[in-house]
Write a protein that holds these residues in place. Structure first.
Motif, PDB file in Angstrom:
ATOM      1  N   VAL A 204      40.059  47.883  33.882  1.00  0.00           N
ATOM      2  CA  VAL A 204      40.704  46.879  33.058  1.00  0.00           C
ATOM      3  C   VAL A 204      41.503  47.521  31.919  1.00  0.00           C
ATOM      4  O   VAL A 204      42.422  46.922  31.382  1.00  0.00           O
ATOM      5  N   LYS A 205      41.167  48.774  31.594  1.00  0.00           N
ATOM      6  CA  LYS A 205      41.932  49.515  30.591  1.00  0.00           C
ATOM      7  C   LYS A 205      42.236  50.910  31.112  1.00  0.00           C
ATOM      8  O   LYS A 205      42.168  51.888  30.360  1.00  0.00           O
ATOM      9  N   GLU A 206      42.600  51.000  32.397  1.00  0.00           N
ATOM     10  CA  GLU A 206      42.774  52.311  33.006  1.00  0.00           C
ATOM     11  C   GLU A 206      43.781  52.256  34.143  1.00  0.00           C
ATOM     12  O   GLU A 206      43.721  51.369  34.976  1.00  0.00           O
ATOM     13  N   VAL A 207      44.707  53.217  34.143  1.00  0.00           N
ATOM     14  CA  VAL A 207      45.671  53.362  35.227  1.00  0.00           C
ATOM     15  C   VAL A 207      45.535  54.773  35.775  1.00  0.00           C
ATOM     16  O   VAL A 207      45.434  55.740  35.012  1.00  0.00           O
ATOM     17  N   THR A 208      45.520  54.894  37.103  1.00  0.00           N
ATOM     18  CA  THR A 208      45.420  56.205  37.735  1.00  0.00           C
ATOM     19  C   THR A 208      46.725  56.525  38.440  1.00  0.00           C
ATOM     20  O   THR A 208      47.258  55.709  39.192  1.00  0.00           O
ATOM     21  N   ASN A 282      45.351  39.746  36.304  1.00  0.00           N
ATOM     22  CA  ASN A 282      44.441  39.620  35.168  1.00  0.00           C
ATOM     23  C   ASN A 282      43.023  39.973  35.605  1.00  0.00           C
ATOM     24  O   ASN A 282      42.659  39.835  36.771  1.00  0.00           O
ATOM     25  N   GLU A 283      42.246  40.424  34.659  1.00  0.00           N
ATOM     26  CA  GLU A 283      40.851  40.711  34.962  1.00  0.00           C
ATOM     27  C   GLU A 283      40.173  39.428  35.435  1.00  0.00           C
ATOM     28  O   GLU A 283      40.408  38.344  34.899  1.00  0.00           O
ATOM     29  N   LYS A 284      39.331  39.589  36.445  1.00  0.00           N
ATOM     30  CA  LYS A 284      38.589  38.433  36.920  1.00  0.00           C
ATOM     31  C   LYS A 284      37.140  38.840  37.194  1.00  0.00           C
ATOM     32  O   LYS A 284      36.859  39.970  37.601  1.00  0.00           O
ATOM     33  N   VAL A 285      36.262  37.917  36.949  1.00  0.00           N
ATOM     34  CA  VAL A 285      34.849  38.148  37.234  1.00  0.00           C
ATOM     35  C   VAL A 285      34.612  37.876  38.702  1.00  0.00           C
ATOM     36  O   VAL A 285      34.842  36.769  39.184  1.00  0.00           O
ATOM     37  N   GLU A 286      34.178  38.901  39.432  1.00  0.00           N
ATOM     38  CA  GLU A 286      33.979  38.744  40.871  1.00  0.00           C
ATOM     39  C   GLU A 286      32.522  38.556  41.249  1.00  0.00           C
ATOM     40  O   GLU A 286      32.216  37.999  42.303  1.00  0.00           O
ATOM     41  N   LYS A 287      31.611  39.048  40.394  1.00  0.00           N
ATOM     42  CA  LYS A 287      30.206  38.946  40.766  1.00  0.00           C
ATOM     43  C   LYS A 287      29.347  38.914  39.508  1.00  0.00           C
ATOM     44  O   LYS A 287      29.624  39.604  38.542  1.00  0.00           O
ATOM     45  N   ILE A 288      28.304  38.067  39.536  1.00  0.00           N
ATOM     46  CA  ILE A 288      27.293  38.025  38.489  1.00  0.00           C
ATOM     47  C   ILE A 288      25.940  38.209  39.152  1.00  0.00           C
ATOM     48  O   ILE A 288      25.662  37.571  40.181  1.00  0.00           O
ATOM     49  N   GLU A 289      25.117  39.091  38.607  1.00  0.00           N
ATOM     50  CA  GLU A 289      23.811  39.337  39.203  1.00  0.00           C
ATOM     51  C   GLU A 289      22.778  39.622  38.114  1.00  0.00           C
ATOM     52  O   GLU A 289      23.104  40.176  37.056  1.00  0.00           O
ATOM     53  N   ASN A 311      33.798  43.033  37.309  1.00  0.00           N
ATOM     54  CA  ASN A 311      35.172  42.617  37.582  1.00  0.00           C
ATOM     55  C   ASN A 311      35.664  43.219  38.885  1.00  0.00           C
ATOM     56  O   ASN A 311      34.907  43.860  39.619  1.00  0.00           O
ATOM     57  N   GLN A 312      36.948  43.046  39.184  1.00  0.00           N
ATOM     58  CA  GLN A 312      37.499  43.483  40.469  1.00  0.00           C
ATOM     59  C   GLN A 312      37.532  45.007  40.594  1.00  0.00           C
ATOM     60  O   GLN A 312      37.751  45.541  41.685  1.00  0.00           O
ATOM     61  N   TYR A 313      37.333  45.729  39.481  1.00  0.00           N
ATOM     62  CA  TYR A 313      37.332  47.185  39.532  1.00  0.00           C
ATOM     63  C   TYR A 313      35.918  47.758  39.633  1.00  0.00           C
ATOM     64  O   TYR A 313      35.728  48.977  39.604  1.00  0.00           O
ATOM     65  N   GLY A 314      34.923  46.872  39.725  1.00  0.00           N
ATOM     66  CA  GLY A 314      33.545  47.339  39.774  1.00  0.00           C
ATOM     67  C   GLY A 314      32.971  47.663  38.420  1.00  0.00           C
ATOM     68  O   GLY A 314      31.839  48.135  38.305  1.00  0.00           O
ATOM     69  N   GLU A 315      33.754  47.437  37.366  1.00  0.00           N
ATOM     70  CA  GLU A 315      33.271  47.659  36.011  1.00  0.00           C
ATOM     71  C   GLU A 315      32.519  46.416  35.527  1.00  0.00           C
ATOM     72  O   GLU A 315      32.628  45.328  36.115  1.00  0.00           O
ATOM     73  N   GLN A 316      31.808  46.599  34.411  1.00  0.00           N
ATOM     74  CA  GLN A 316      31.269  45.422  33.747  1.00  0.00           C
ATOM     75  C   GLN A 316      32.443  44.666  33.132  1.00  0.00           C
ATOM     76  O   GLN A 316      33.275  45.250  32.429  1.00  0.00           O
ATOM     77  N   ALA A 317      32.509  43.393  33.398  1.00  0.00           N
ATOM     78  CA  ALA A 317      33.630  42.588  32.912  1.00  0.00           C
ATOM     79  C   ALA A 317      33.688  42.639  31.396  1.00  0.00           C
ATOM     80  O   ALA A 317      32.654  42.646  30.709  1.00  0.00           O
ATOM     81  N   SER A 318      34.895  42.688  30.870  1.00  0.00           N
ATOM     82  CA  SER A 318      35.072  42.866  29.433  1.00  0.00           C
ATOM     83  C   SER A 318      35.104  41.550  28.657  1.00  0.00           C
ATOM     84  O   SER A 318      35.219  41.554  27.434  1.00  0.00           O
ATOM     85  N   TYR A 319      35.023  40.444  29.337  1.00  0.00           N
ATOM     86  CA  TYR A 319      35.100  39.161  28.640  1.00  0.00           C
ATOM     87  C   TYR A 319      33.912  39.002  27.682  1.00  0.00           C
ATOM     88  O   TYR A 319      32.798  39.464  27.974  1.00  0.00           O
TER      89      TYR A 319
END
Length: 971
Positions: A204-208, A282-289, A311-319
């Motif tokens: 969400v804050k990273e470009v490769t 945009n960042e989106k929440v894909e999974k909550i567990e 989120n969609q990047y496998g990170e913890q969502a930043s919201y």
């Protein structure tokens, strides 16, 4: 690169049997020649028979060899064979074993591998797709292919790796593959220029960014734009192969839109394609567990359950936690969602209410993301009151970007995570009314480390703070153990080697200690830390090292037994004076460290030499050989002792100065300079010698002036003689004679030439509008240059000539050069000289009329150039390099004895540096203030104010072009 080439070759083996990839290289080399090149390069291996075998089909054994090469594996030779028909003595044994172990190949049934059987196209495709880590297309069916091969073939088709319609069940020959392998090999050589291969959001804050060639990471830079708007980045993180760069966004998150990454910093001819684009969402929440595995929750007013939203990047969502809602079906539980420092969501609720029965009630918890209603639900049974059953310590956080504690007062923060009997988090508010007893220990014991555990007003989360009280000599790793509720956890605390002295010694002492010396001498002390690095002077005298390094001086001297803590001789031992009559004695200086962590002892012996005495006279600066029209000429002779140092004590000696008429009867007189004025008076040729004795040596060292008289001609000789006076039976002895001669010449008998000395380029000062008011004319401006006449005789010798004999000056181009006679009031512009000042860029012929030595009026001309190039500081320097100052207010330039020379050769000192600050732009900074007081700098007036007790500080002057000079100011 070889591995990626091999991977491509595997695909070539598949579609090279059927597809045509014609190129110039294909027609230039035969298949056999191409094969030889690939073997020579190590891309393919030759056959064991030496025969190319280009018409042979690939066997399962050969293919196993290719498979492990593709996967970057080494051959393995276990003691027991995996397959009954693969013998350890056969060449393919190691390849088949390695391929089977990695899951790249399988047996044919009944424990056999059948190594000599042919390989089909579909088998090659399956292995290539597996090695390339391409996901097979589940349940895919491909016409003409076996069912088991369909998912792999479809994946290869989707990626464009093979053409459609191949005969998948046919066998592949070696030779048919080579024609494809070779152009693939050529095309995959590292490109001459680098290109951006791809760019994508990976967080969400990273470009490769992927490059197709390694680059110099010290030079390569990236910029990121969303549309036309620049996106700020933090420091780039490079992969080890220097081909992949991760760009962390500084202030914003990736949002929906088109982004462009641009590569720069390299030479233009080294880059082929410098940019890459990608489309982001945009960042989106894909999974909550739910993180906690247990289905029980504590009976508590502040019960907590840990949840992870990805989120969609496998990170913890930043919201933020406010973006989520929680529902239980109960009323009065006060359920809410918060977020901890690691980004996990924490559901907090009150299970200690009347509607809840301990160990009976069940609470259904549902948490969802408000925008998309992505959710997680779980039912929890309410158990007992919480107590700590597990403690975890988070990553140790050091000051700034440091990875250890090195300086006194630095703190390491160790986050503490507490869990109850159900695996849910415990925070301070959850156990209100009871106390969690923390104990913390550091092993091995370290006197300089202290640890304290508390919540430190940190939103109810506990942490342990480890503080370094004093820097340590050696680097070490300590184990922090924190105990709570019958459980414990550990973390490693790194203490770096501080700049602590563990070895001592002495710097170079090139001076001489002589019997009876009253001037101070300084012995430099040096010290080294545990890693062999020499300490700076500041490090040597800090509180830790000042207490560790002990010095002492013994012998017939007055000296300090401490290291000087400030001033220009910081880090040295001072010898104030040497006792008289102590020649051939010895001074002993010791430096030592006697600590548990370091033991060192060094001694320096300095032999006291014979008392200083005058030994010789040396010429410091010479006078002009000739003069006309009453011109003056300065010169200086110095007394020097036997050790080559300037000396002034003439006890037992004297210097006689005489002025001798050598040619004619000239009225040439001798004058003294500075403190020598009173001693010399106005000496004339033939007068008695002037004798300098005892303490008068300093007057002699100040120098002399020849003062000629106009219209009186002749030559005089100055003679200085150093004499050792008679003592007892020892007679008076002449030690050294030095002479200086000047001739006042008759211009009627000597031909002289007159020329205008080139003043160098002038700045278009008036046109610039940057001159200060009142100092904007040729007679007042510091940027004006004096009109100077050079006079030489027929032999080319320079002749001293009075500077006030210029009568008039003219400029052929008044728009370029203006002139006037100095006022003698301001800016050092003498009243008896003419000055030139640049107006506008251009050139002008400047002509000066001069009274010649023969009484004639002659003219001297030259071309003067005016430039509009901005004034820049060419050199900037401090006077003596250090300055004493007590509490008071000073001009910064005075404290530094500052001198600035610009690119036009103009010199500025004192008030002129500030007066012309619009041109020079000199600024000042104050750093390294030592002591209990303070130092302030008024950037408007450039005044420095010292308050209280300040032992020293650094004052730096800096020009806009980066040139600097620094003065140590001390008390």
């Amino acid at each position: 690169m070889k591995k990626s080439l091999s991977l491509l070759l595997s695909f070539a083996l598949v579609f090279g049997l059927f597809a045509s990839m014609a190129s110039a290289a294909d027609t230039q080399l035969t298949t056999a020649e191409k094969y030889k090149v690939l073997v020579d390069k190590g891309i393919l291996k030759g056959t064991t028979t030496g025969n190319d075998g280009l018409g042979d089909n690939l066997t399962r054994a050969q293919f196993a060899t290719i498979a492990i090469a593709l996967a970057g594996l080494q051959a393995e030779k276990p003691a027991t064979a995996t397959f009954t028909d693969v013998k350890s003595s056969e060449w393919w044994y190691g390849a088949i074993e390695a391929a089977a172990k990695a899951g790249l190949v399988e047996g044919t049934g009944a424990g056999k591998f059948t190594p000599r059987a042919d390989v089909t196209v579909e088998s090659v495709i399956k292995i290539a797709v597996t090695i390339a880590k391409i996901e097979p297309v589940k349940d895919a069916k491909v016409e003409g292919a076996s069912d088991w091969a369909g998912p792999y073939i479809q994946a290869a088709l989707d990626k464009g790796l093979i053409p459609a319609g191949l005969d998948y069940k046919s066998n592949a020959t070696r030779g048919q593959s080579i024609d494809v392998v070779y152009p693939v090999y050529l095309g995959q050589q590292e490109p001459a220029k680098v290109s951006v291969a791809s760019a994508k959001a990976t967080g969400v804050k990273e470009v490769t960014v992927a490059l197709d060639k390694a680059v110099d990471t010290a030079k390569a830079t990236f910029t990121l734009k969303k549309g036309a708007v620049s996106v700020a980045l933090n420091a780039t993180k490079w992969s080890d192969d220097k081909k992949t760069a991760v760009l962390p966004l500084k202030d914003v998150k990736i949002s929906e839109g088109e982004y462009t990454v641009t590569l720069a910093g390299l030479e233009a001819d080294a880059i082929d394609k410098n940019s890459g684009t990608f489309t982001a969402t945009n960042e989106k929440v894909e999974k909550i567990e739910f993180v906690t595995a247990s289905d029980e929750i504590a009976y508590s007013a502040k019960a907590k359950v840990k949840v992870k939203a990805s989120n969609q990047y496998g990170e913890q969502a930043s919201y933020p936690s406010s973006a989520y809602s929680v529902f239980t079906g109960y009323t009065g539980l006060g359920e809410r969602v918060t977020k901890d420092d690691e980004g996990y969501l924490i559901i907090e609720l009150n299970t200690n209410v009347n509607s809840i029965t301990q160990n009976v009630s069940q609470i259904p918890l549902t948490i969802y993301y408000n925008e998309t209603r992505v959710m997680a639900a779980k039912t929890f049974k309410v158990g007992n009151a919480p107590f700590v059953t597990k403690i975890e310590l988070g990553d140790v956080k050091y000051d700034g970007t440091k990875t250890s504690l090195t300086t006194a007062g630095e703190t390491a923060i160790v986050p503490i995570k507490l869990y109850d009997q159900y695996g849910n988090p415990i925070t301070k508010d959850q156990v209100a009314g009871s106390t969690i007893n923390f104990n913390q220990f550091i092993q091995p014991h370290a006197a300089n480390l202290t640890a304290t555990t508390d919540d430190f007003d940190n939103d109810n989360y506990f942490e342990t703070k480890v503080v370094l009280a004093k820097k340590e000599a050696k680097a070490a790793t300590y184990t922090l153990s924190v105990y709570a509720g019958g459980t414990s956890a550990t973390a490693s605390i790194n203490v770096g080697a501080g700049k602590v002295a563990t070895k001592v010694g002495f710097g170079e002492f090139s001076n001489v200690l002589a019997s009876g010396d009253t001037s101070k001498a300084y012995i430099p002390i040096v010290a080294y830390d545990n890693e062999g690095n020499q300490l700076t002077k500041d490090e040597l005298v800090d509180s830790v090292n000042a207490a560790r390094v002990k010095v002492s001086v013994s012998g017939p001297v007055v000296a300090s037994n401490t290291i000087i803590a400030s001033g220009p001789n910081k880090g040295s031992v001072e010898i104030t004076s040497v006792n008289a009559n102590t020649a051939k004695s010895t001074v002993f200086i010791t430096a030592s460290i006697a600590e548990i962590d370091a033991q060192d002892f060094k001694t320096m012996n300095i032999n006291i030499q014979e008392a200083r005495q005058p030994e010789t006279l040396v010429i410091d600066s010479s006078s002009a050989v000739k003069a006309v029209l009453g011109a003056n000429s300065d010169f200086k002779i110095l007394i020097q002792d036997q050790y080559g140092k300037k000396y002034s004590n003439l006890a037992g000696y004297q210097v006689d100065v005489t002025l001798i008429n050598t040619d004619g009867t000239p009225a040439i007189t001798l004058l003294g300079r500075d403190s020598n004025v009173a001693k010399v008076g106005t000496a004339v040729a033939g007068a008695p010698a002037i004798s300098y004795t005892n303490a008068e040596g300093s007057q002699f060292n100040d120098g002399f002036t020849f003062d000629t008289t106009a219209s009186v001609y002749g030559k005089v000789q100055f003679k200085a003689e150093l004499i050792k006076l008679a003592t007892g039976t020892a007679p008076q002895t002449s030690l050294k004679v030095v002479t200086q001669t000047i001739e006042s010449i008759d211009p009627s008998k000597v031909d002289l030439t007159y020329s205008l000395k080139d003043p160098g380029a002038l700045f278009a000062a008036k046109d610039s509008g940057l001159l200060p008011s009142g100092f904007d004319a040729a007679d007042t401006s510091r940027l004006a240059k004096a009109v100077t006449i050079e006079v030489k005789d027929t032999a080319g010798n320079s002749v001293a000539f009075p500077g006030d004999l210029v009568q008039t000056v003219s400029s052929s181009n008044g728009l370029a050069v203006v002139y006037d006679q100095g006022t003698g009031v301001t800016n050092e512009n003498d009243a008896d000289k003419f000055y030139l000042l640049g107006n506008k860029a251009g050139t002008s012929t400047v002509t000066a009329t001069v009274y010649s030595a023969k009484g004639e009026i002659v003219s001297a001309s030259g071309t003067v150039t005016v430039k509009a190039d901005a004034v820049a500081v060419e050199t900037i320097s401090a006077g003596n390099g250090d300055k004493q100052a007590a509490a008071n207010t000073y001009n910064a330039y005075d404290l530094m004895d500052l001198k600035v020379v610009d690119n036009y050769g103009i010199e500025y000192k004192a008030t002129n540096i500030d007066r012309y600050k619009k041109l020079l732009g000199v600024t000042y900074t104050v750093t390294n203030v030592k002591g209990t007081g303070s130092v302030s700098l008024n950037s408007g007036t450039n005044q420095v104010t010292i308050n209280g007790t300040v032992t020293e500080f650094l004052l730096t002057a800096q020009a806009p072009n980066g040139k600097t000079t620094t003065t140590l100011v001390y008390n």
